[in-house]
Design an enzyme around this catalytic site. Structure first.
Site, short mmCIF file in Angstrom:
data_model
loop_
_atom_site.label_atom_id
_atom_site.label_comp_id
_atom_site.label_asym_id
_atom_site.label_seq_id
_atom_site.Cartn_x
_atom_site.Cartn_y
_atom_site.Cartn_z
N ARG A 15 0.84 -1.20 0.00
CA ARG A 15 0.00 0.00 0.00
C ARG A 15 0.87 1.25 0.00
O ARG A 15 2.08 1.19 0.22
CB ARG A 15 -0.88 0.03 1.26
CG ARG A 15 -2.02 -0.95 1.24
CD ARG A 15 -2.75 -1.00 2.58
NE ARG A 15 -1.97 -1.67 3.61
CZ ARG A 15 -2.39 -1.86 4.86
NH1 ARG A 15 -3.59 -1.41 5.23
NH2 ARG A 15 -1.64 -2.49 5.74
N LYS A 75 2.00 1.77 7.53
CA LYS A 75 2.36 1.02 8.73
C LYS A 75 3.32 1.83 9.61
O LYS A 75 3.84 2.87 9.21
CB LYS A 75 3.00 -0.31 8.34
CG LYS A 75 2.06 -1.23 7.56
CD LYS A 75 0.72 -1.45 8.23
CE LYS A 75 0.81 -2.25 9.50
NZ LYS A 75 -0.54 -2.52 10.08
N TYR A 94 -0.88 4.14 10.82
CA TYR A 94 -1.27 3.14 11.81
C TYR A 94 -0.10 2.93 12.76
O TYR A 94 1.04 2.74 12.32
CB TYR A 94 -1.61 1.80 11.14
CG TYR A 94 -2.91 1.79 10.40
CD1 TYR A 94 -4.10 2.02 11.06
CD2 TYR A 94 -2.95 1.54 9.04
CE1 TYR A 94 -5.31 2.03 10.38
CE2 TYR A 94 -4.15 1.53 8.35
CZ TYR A 94 -5.33 1.77 9.02
OH TYR A 94 -6.53 1.77 8.35
N HIS A 96 -0.71 1.24 16.34
CA HIS A 96 -1.00 0.06 17.19
C HIS A 96 -0.02 -0.02 18.36
O HIS A 96 0.57 -1.07 18.63
CB HIS A 96 -0.94 -1.22 16.35
CG HIS A 96 -1.89 -1.25 15.20
ND1 HIS A 96 -3.26 -1.31 15.37
CD2 HIS A 96 -1.69 -1.19 13.86
CE1 HIS A 96 -3.85 -1.31 14.19
NE2 HIS A 96 -2.93 -1.23 13.26
N GLU A 118 -5.70 4.53 13.70
CA GLU A 118 -6.68 3.58 14.25
C GLU A 118 -7.41 4.08 15.48
O GLU A 118 -8.40 3.48 15.88
CB GLU A 118 -6.02 2.22 14.54
CG GLU A 118 -5.10 2.16 15.76
CD GLU A 118 -3.67 2.62 15.48
OE1 GLU A 118 -3.42 3.12 14.36
OE2 GLU A 118 -2.81 2.49 16.37
N ASP A 270 -2.92 -7.16 15.28
CA ASP A 270 -2.21 -5.87 15.33
C ASP A 270 -2.35 -5.22 16.71
O ASP A 270 -1.54 -4.37 17.08
CB ASP A 270 -2.67 -4.92 14.20
CG ASP A 270 -4.16 -4.71 14.18
OD1 ASP A 270 -4.89 -5.32 15.00
OD2 ASP A 270 -4.63 -3.94 13.33
N1 LIG Z 1 -4.57 -7.69 10.80
C1 LIG Z 1 -4.93 -6.70 10.01
O1 LIG Z 1 -4.42 -6.54 8.90
C2 LIG Z 1 -6.01 -5.79 10.41
C3 LIG Z 1 -6.43 -5.80 11.70
N2 LIG Z 1 -7.50 -5.04 12.11
C4 LIG Z 1 -7.86 -5.19 13.53
O2 LIG Z 1 -9.05 -5.96 13.67
C5 LIG Z 1 -9.59 -5.70 14.98
C6 LIG Z 1 -11.09 -5.46 14.90
O3 LIG Z 1 -11.32 -4.22 14.25
P1 LIG Z 1 -12.80 -3.66 13.94
O4 LIG Z 1 -13.70 -4.74 13.54
O5 LIG Z 1 -12.63 -2.49 13.05
O6 LIG Z 1 -13.24 -3.14 15.38
P2 LIG Z 1 -14.73 -2.76 15.83
O7 LIG Z 1 -14.57 -1.81 16.96
O8 LIG Z 1 -15.56 -2.40 14.66
O9 LIG Z 1 -15.31 -4.15 16.37
C7 LIG Z 1 -14.84 -4.78 17.52
C8 LIG Z 1 -15.98 -5.57 18.11
O10 LIG Z 1 -15.43 -6.38 19.15
C9 LIG Z 1 -16.42 -6.49 20.13
N3 LIG Z 1 -15.82 -6.99 21.35
C10 LIG Z 1 -15.03 -6.34 22.25
N4 LIG Z 1 -14.65 -7.15 23.24
C11 LIG Z 1 -15.20 -8.37 22.96
C12 LIG Z 1 -15.20 -9.62 23.60
N5 LIG Z 1 -14.56 -9.81 24.76
N6 LIG Z 1 -15.87 -10.65 23.02
C13 LIG Z 1 -16.53 -10.49 21.87
N7 LIG Z 1 -16.58 -9.30 21.21
C14 LIG Z 1 -15.93 -8.27 21.76
C15 LIG Z 1 -17.00 -5.10 20.23
O11 LIG Z 1 -18.27 -5.08 20.85
C16 LIG Z 1 -17.06 -4.70 18.74
O12 LIG Z 1 -18.32 -4.99 18.17
C17 LIG Z 1 -8.78 -4.50 15.51
O13 LIG Z 1 -7.75 -4.97 16.36
C18 LIG Z 1 -8.18 -3.92 14.27
O14 LIG Z 1 -7.02 -3.15 14.50
C19 LIG Z 1 -8.16 -4.21 11.26
C20 LIG Z 1 -7.75 -4.13 9.95
C21 LIG Z 1 -6.60 -4.88 9.44
C1 LIG Z 2 -5.33 -1.60 10.36
C2 LIG Z 2 -4.00 -2.01 10.01
O1 LIG Z 2 -3.15 -2.12 10.84
C3 LIG Z 2 -3.68 -2.31 8.64
O2 LIG Z 2 -4.49 -2.09 7.75
O3 LIG Z 2 -2.56 -2.78 8.41
MG LIG Z 3 -2.36 -3.88 11.28
#
Ligand SMILES: NC(=O)C1=CN([C@@H]2O[C@H](COP(=O)(O)OP(=O)(O)OC[C@H]3O[C@@H](n4cnc5c(N)ncnc54)[C@H](O)[C@@H]3O)[C@@H](O)[C@H]2O)C=CC1
Ligand SMILES: CC(=O)C(=O)O
Ligand SMILES: [Mg+2]
Length: 370
Positions: A15, A75, A94, A96, A118, A270
């Site tokens: 990206r 990143k 980002y 984190h 984020e 992340d």
């Molecule tokens: N690995 C990657 O490339 C990427 C990672 N992410 C990550 O994904 C994760 C989720 O992001 P979003 O969906 O945007 O967040 P969001 O805030 O939209 O959703 C998180 C959900 O988790 C729920 N939640 C919180 N604690 C909980 C628990 N103990 N049990 C069950 N549900 C629970 C909340 O109620 C909420 O609905 C974040 O850590 C974000 O940084 C996002 C984009 C890319």
């Molecule tokens: C959200 C994030 O860390 C990514 O898009 O890489």
């Molecule tokens: Mg990430």
């Protein structure tokens, strides 16, 4: 203001933090935009295109760090860049930090102004600069889960959607926010049997109105997870407590009950990940196996689909970049609470509570610095 668009250097990260169209908008607002040579190649934008939209193409990151008032990345900064960061320089990317102690300590020492995509937050609690990448990662999570279920990839050899006469696979998604909902849509579309768990009943009520009938919505409890995980083919980690370390919800013991060759996709990696056995991986080497269960824990999943992700990211970041560049960070934060939430480490102070709490550091509310 002079804005610097750096080439991403994280493994297989294709990206870039601004499209040529974004550069044109910044120029129209009176700013200078430096773009590192070849920064956009992975996203389909060559240097000539950036130049045509008004960017100055710069050969080295060193020159960009030396000249720019605001640096943009996708990143987090990596060790080769640490020495180049200047006091007072704005870094918008980002970060984190709650899962990155060394980086947090380095940014404190540098006294730069570090604004994390984020944690920028709107009044309704949504995270506008995380949302587009969560949409991408949620959708990708099912593609990856389906792929690693194949025997040739280490999985137990099931077609997630099944075929007529044969049962589909079972997908468990922990967290029903943006990642979880997008993962559920994809898994349901394939025909899998999908369980989506969240702690928020309001969220589950909303989802029950919009999700198809092969999506079962349950309140999260450890015992429900323990039961479902023992039968799952793909489990997606999608929880978030904004800016804070992810809670470890699935334990190694639960893993032992899973089918050999089932797949965990920990999108929340992340922020540290929500499975006890998760550790960050890269696109170059995305999986490893624990207790016979395939773990996919890539912290920058959207980096593998840059043509979608770069445009989606610039669509969301650009209005904030314009506001910070036009007003300067202090005035932008004073006037726009969304941007205030983005302040993570500012002039040597930890200004985001989730980050301070993660490492037992002193929390300094950003309001006291404006
Ligand atoms: N690995 C990657 O490339 C990427 C990672 N992410 C990550 O994904 C994760 C989720 O992001 P979003 O969906 O945007 O967040 P969001 O805030 O939209 O959703 C998180 C959900 O988790 C729920 N939640 C919180 N604690 C909980 C628990 N103990 N049990 C069950 N549900 C629970 C909340 O109620 C909420 O609905 C974040 O850590 C974000 O940084 C996002 C984009 C890319
Ligand atoms: C959200 C994030 O860390 C990514 O898009 O890489
Ligand atoms: Mg990430």
């Amino acid at each position: 203001m002079i804005l610097g668009i750096l080439k991403e250097i994280k493994a297989e990260e294709n990206r870039v933090s601004m499209t040529p169209a974004g550069v044109e908008t910044m120029k129209q607002n009176g700013h200078t935009v430096l773009v590192e040579k070849h920064a956009g190649i992975g996203s389909g934008f060559d240097d000539a295109l950036y130049a045509a939209y008004g960017a100055e193409i710069v050969d080295t990151p060193k020159e960009i760090f030396g000249r720019a008032d605001m640096l943009m990345h996708v990143k987090e900064p990596l060790p080769s860049e640490y020495d180049l960061i200047r006091e007072g320089q704005i870094i918008f990317t980002y970060l984190h930090l709650a899962a990155a102690k060394d980086l947090t300590e380095m940014l404190i020492k540098k006294k730069s102004v570090n604004i994390a995509y984020e944690t920028i937050q709107k009044a309704d609690g949504s995270l506008p600069l995380l949302t587009p990448m969560s949409e991408v990662a949620g959708r990708m999570a099912i593609q990856q889960g389906a792929k690693y279920l194949e025997t040739t990839q280490g999985g137990h050899g099931l077609l997630l959607g099944g075929v007529p006469g044969v049962d589909p696979g079972m997908v468990v998604i922990i967290g029903g926010g943006v990642v979880g909902t997008n993962a559920a849509k994809m898994a349901c579309g394939l025909g899998a049997k999908v369980y989506l768990l969240d702690v928020s009943l309001d969220r589950l009520r909303y989802l029950s109105d919009v999700m198809p009938s092969n999506c079962f919505l349950l309140i999260f409890t450890p015992s429900i997870l323990r039961d479902l995980i023992s039968r799952a083919d793909v489990v997606v980690g999608a929880v978030l407590r904004p800016g804070a370390k992810a809670p470890k919800l699935a334990t190694r013991d639960m893993l032992k009950s899973m089918k050999k060759g089932s797949v965990l996709v920990d999108v929340a990696i992340d922020q540290g990940g929500c499975f006890e056995t998760s550790k960050p991986t890269t696109h170059a080497n995305p999986i490893y196996t624990v207790e016979g269960v395939v773990h996919y824990c890539v912290a920058n999943m959207p980096g593998a689909v840059p043509k979608t992700s770069t445009v989606a990211l610039t669509n969301a970041t650009l209005p904030y970049v314009v506001e910070i560049a036009n007003k300067g960070w202090k005035k932008a934060m004073k006037e726009n609470p969304d941007i205030r939430y983005g302040a993570n480490v500012v002039n040597g102070n930890v200004t985001y509570k989730g980050v301070a709490d993660a490492f037992g550091l002193k929390y300094v509310p950003i309001d006291t610095l404006l």
